[in-house]
Motif scaffolding. Structure first.
Motif, PDB file in Angstrom:
ATOM      1  N   ARG A  80      -6.414  12.068   7.574  1.00  0.00           N
ATOM      2  CA  ARG A  80      -5.682  11.084   8.376  1.00  0.00           C
ATOM      3  C   ARG A  80      -5.208   9.921   7.505  1.00  0.00           C
ATOM      4  NH1 ARG A  80      -6.329   8.339  14.068  1.00  0.00           N
ATOM      5  NH2 ARG A  80      -5.288   6.700  13.632  1.00  0.00           N
ATOM      6  N   GLU A  81      -6.075   9.461   6.622  1.00  0.00           N
ATOM      7  CA  GLU A  81      -5.732   8.326   5.760  1.00  0.00           C
ATOM      8  C   GLU A  81      -4.595   8.693   4.795  1.00  0.00           C
ATOM      9  OE1 GLU A  81      -8.936   9.414   6.242  1.00  0.00           O
ATOM     10  OE2 GLU A  81      -9.415   7.787   7.644  1.00  0.00           O
ATOM     11  N   HIS A  96      -1.283   8.766   6.735  1.00  0.00           N
ATOM     12  CA  HIS A  96      -0.773   7.433   7.079  1.00  0.00           C
ATOM     13  C   HIS A  96      -0.340   6.645   5.851  1.00  0.00           C
ATOM     14  CE1 HIS A  96      -1.353   7.328  11.397  1.00  0.00           C
ATOM     15  NE2 HIS A  96      -2.440   8.070  11.207  1.00  0.00           N
ATOM     16  N   ALA A  97      -0.863   6.994   4.694  1.00  0.00           N
ATOM     17  CA  ALA A  97      -0.484   6.309   3.470  1.00  0.00           C
ATOM     18  C   ALA A  97       0.921   6.679   3.027  1.00  0.00           C
ATOM     19  CB  ALA A  97      -1.484   6.623   2.359  1.00  0.00           C
ATOM     20  N   ARG A  98       1.407   7.821   3.479  1.00  0.00           N
ATOM     21  CA  ARG A  98       2.735   8.291   3.074  1.00  0.00           C
ATOM     22  C   ARG A  98       3.780   7.531   3.744  1.00  0.00           C
ATOM     23  NH1 ARG A  98       2.921  14.585   1.812  1.00  0.00           N
ATOM     24  NH2 ARG A  98       1.334  14.550   0.269  1.00  0.00           N
TER      25      ARG A  98
END
Length: 76
Positions: free
Chosen positions: A70-71, A74-76
């Motif tokens: 998930r992290e 979302h970092a993309r």
């Protein structure tokens, strides 16, 4: 599957009246219309797209064979 649709008031009103007049449900009308649309789209798709392009679309894209956390997503 339950879903929510945002339809124009007048369109929904006409569909509900039609459902009542034909002793059917709004769900049946929407399902029939969507299935008819998908049949038509599928026949047009066969005419327009090459088989290899359709095969690639149905298979999906490889993102490195490792699911993102998930992290990471979302970092993309």
């Amino acid at each position: 599957m339950k879903t929510t649709l945002n339809l124009p008031d007048e369109t929904l009103k006409k569909a509900k009246i039609h459902a009542a007049e034909t002793s059917t449900t709004l769900r049946h009308i929407v399902t029939d219309a969507l299935e008819a649309y998908l049949r038509q789209a599928a026949s047009l798709e066969k005419k327009k797209s090459s088989p290899s392009a359709l095969k690639r679309l149905r298979k999906g894209y490889s993102l490195g064979n490792k699911p993102l956390t998930r992290e990471e997503a979302h970092a993309r």
